[in-house]
Design an enzyme around this catalytic site. Structure first.
Site, PDB file in Angstrom:
ATOM      1  N   TYR A  94       0.827  -1.205   0.000  1.00  0.00           N
ATOM      2  CA  TYR A  94       0.000   0.000   0.000  1.00  0.00           C
ATOM      3  C   TYR A  94       0.866   1.261   0.000  1.00  0.00           C
ATOM      4  O   TYR A  94       0.697   2.148  -0.844  1.00  0.00           O
ATOM      5  CB  TYR A  94      -0.921  -0.009   1.215  1.00  0.00           C
ATOM      6  CG  TYR A  94      -1.921   1.112   1.266  1.00  0.00           C
ATOM      7  CD1 TYR A  94      -2.963   1.186   0.345  1.00  0.00           C
ATOM      8  CD2 TYR A  94      -1.842   2.099   2.238  1.00  0.00           C
ATOM      9  CE1 TYR A  94      -3.892   2.216   0.385  1.00  0.00           C
ATOM     10  CE2 TYR A  94      -2.768   3.132   2.293  1.00  0.00           C
ATOM     11  CZ  TYR A  94      -3.788   3.194   1.369  1.00  0.00           C
ATOM     12  OH  TYR A  94      -4.710   4.213   1.413  1.00  0.00           O
ATOM     13  N   ASP A  95       1.823   1.314   0.945  1.00  0.00           N
ATOM     14  CA  ASP A  95       2.649   2.509   1.085  1.00  0.00           C
ATOM     15  C   ASP A  95       3.417   2.807  -0.199  1.00  0.00           C
ATOM     16  O   ASP A  95       3.369   3.919  -0.738  1.00  0.00           O
ATOM     17  CB  ASP A  95       3.654   2.341   2.228  1.00  0.00           C
ATOM     18  CG  ASP A  95       2.994   2.063   3.567  1.00  0.00           C
ATOM     19  OD1 ASP A  95       1.758   1.981   3.617  1.00  0.00           O
ATOM     20  OD2 ASP A  95       3.722   1.913   4.564  1.00  0.00           O
ATOM     21  N   GLU A  96       4.125   1.801  -0.705  1.00  0.00           N
ATOM     22  CA  GLU A  96       4.935   2.016  -1.894  1.00  0.00           C
ATOM     23  C   GLU A  96       4.078   2.076  -3.162  1.00  0.00           C
ATOM     24  O   GLU A  96       4.446   2.749  -4.122  1.00  0.00           O
ATOM     25  CB  GLU A  96       5.998   0.921  -2.019  1.00  0.00           C
ATOM     26  CG  GLU A  96       7.030   0.928  -0.898  1.00  0.00           C
ATOM     27  CD  GLU A  96       8.017   2.089  -0.991  1.00  0.00           C
ATOM     28  OE1 GLU A  96       7.649   3.172  -1.492  1.00  0.00           O
ATOM     29  OE2 GLU A  96       9.164   1.907  -0.563  1.00  0.00           O
ATOM     30  N   GLY A  97       2.960   1.359  -3.165  1.00  0.00           N
ATOM     31  CA  GLY A  97       2.056   1.464  -4.309  1.00  0.00           C
ATOM     32  C   GLY A  97       1.554   2.885  -4.484  1.00  0.00           C
ATOM     33  O   GLY A  97       1.508   3.420  -5.602  1.00  0.00           O
TER      34      GLY A  97
ATOM     35  N   ARG B 273      -2.861   9.500  16.445  1.00  0.00           N
ATOM     36  CA  ARG B 273      -3.480   9.660  15.141  1.00  0.00           C
ATOM     37  C   ARG B 273      -4.322  10.938  15.158  1.00  0.00           C
ATOM     38  O   ARG B 273      -4.689  11.450  16.220  1.00  0.00           O
ATOM     39  CB  ARG B 273      -4.384   8.467  14.788  1.00  0.00           C
ATOM     40  CG  ARG B 273      -3.675   7.128  14.673  1.00  0.00           C
ATOM     41  CD  ARG B 273      -2.782   7.054  13.450  1.00  0.00           C
ATOM     42  NE  ARG B 273      -2.224   5.717  13.285  1.00  0.00           N
ATOM     43  CZ  ARG B 273      -1.089   5.293  13.847  1.00  0.00           C
ATOM     44  NH1 ARG B 273      -0.406   6.119  14.638  1.00  0.00           N
ATOM     45  NH2 ARG B 273      -0.645   4.086  13.627  1.00  0.00           N
TER      46      ARG B 273
END
Length: 323
Positions: free
Chosen positions: A151-154, A217
């Site tokens: 997810y992060d790198e995508g 958060r």
């Protein structure tokens, strides 16, 4: 300066049957536009858009954005991608393909149509940040080979593609980095902290805190987030982003759990589990850029947004318990 939107547009929303997509579609229809909702229903739900089935300006198409799409539209909001760790880690290869192949296909469509396109990116591009709060100039601290990397790198690669299309093909792009968002239509089992806590509290179960609960958060109510996306899409051509969209009020996970217990009137306690791999310790957006470029700032306080979210889940508890 924002562009005026006086004419009716035909707008494509990928991931339109999801949590954010369905709320965005509601707003666009209310403004008088025609909307084409595209979703493969992996995490999206027809229930989120069933109230639009008979709407004369709404159209649904079941389609996976990893395959090319040939339609005629005036604008594209690219929201397609599983967004919760539980869902995006279920099939990490497909998650990466959705972000990368999906971006290529939607950018190709926008290039052919010469229309502007908005990418729903994420605060996860910052990873476990060494800078706090996070500004758009921060390059992030991301593990490229961990279980969250799909997810992060995508999403990071999708941003790269958007800016390369902008530079190489003069495409009008908008990139929004979305921070934690909550509200009605969240999936009850998506593994995200607000939905987890609310459902556990309403069931009378203990609330599960990962780690010591001191990780922080910031939580943005969905209506505020959608307003930010629309403002970004309608901003001057020179505004490409990335632009942080989120609520800068910061809470620890333990504080959130205590708020939800209080606001549901539950007798739930807290139980602890080990922290997930690469779970960031702190996350708070610097939204100065959104304020100066878009005139945007979230308005819904966490307590008020939680009350609306709790009411939504409470209205669906019979259905949730039956699953």
């Amino acid at each position: 300066m924002a562009r005026l939107r006086e004419s009716r547009l035909r707008i494509l929303v990928t991931g339109g049957a999801g949590f954010l997509g369905s709320h965005l579609i509601d707003r666009l229809l209310a403004e008088g536009h025609d909307v084409l909702c595209v979703d493969n229903l992996f995490t999206g739900s027809k229930q989120n858009i069933e109230h639009l089935n008979l709407h004369p300006r709404f159209e649904f198409m079941r389609h996976d954005v990893t395959f090319p799409l040939y339609v005629e539209v005036d604008e594209i909001y690219n929201l397609a991608c599983p967004a919760s760790p539980f869902h995006y880690q279920h099939d990490p290869v497909q998650t990466t393909k959705t972000s990368v192949h999906g971006a290529i296909n939607m950018l190709g469509l926008a290039k052919r149509l010469r229309c502007r396109i908005l990418q729903a990116s994420t605060s996860e591009v910052y990873g476990d940040p060494a800078q706090h709060p996070q500004t758009e100039s921060y390059w992030g601290n991301v593990n490229p080979i961990g279980p969250r990397s799909c997810y992060d790198e995508g999403k990071r690669c999708a941003e790269t593609l958007f800016f390369d299309y902008h530079r190489q093909h003069d495409l009008q792009i908008k990139v929004a980095r979305i921070f934690n968002t909550y509200g009605p239509r969240m999936h009850h089992a998506d593994g995200r902290v607000v939905s987890n806590f609310v459902v556990q509290a309403l069931k009378g179960d203990p609330l599960t805190i990962y780690g010591d609960g001191q990780q922080s958060r910031s939580f943005c109510y969905v209506d505020d987030l959608i307003d930010g996306l629309i403002r970004l899409m309608r901003s001057d051509d020179s505004v490409t982003g990335p632009v942080n969209l989120g609520n800068p009020e910061e809470f620890t996970i333990k504080e959130l759990a205590e708020k939800i217990i209080s606001r549901t009137g539950a007798a739930s306690g807290l139980i602890r589990s080990p922290s997930p791999v690469d779970d960031p310790m702190q996350r708070r957006p610097d939204i100065s850029l959104a304020g100066s470029l878009l005139g945007w700032r979230p308005e819904v306080r966490l307590d008020d947004g939680l009350d609306r979210t709790i009411a939504y889940f409470r209205s669906r508890m019979d259905e949730i318990l039956a699953i």
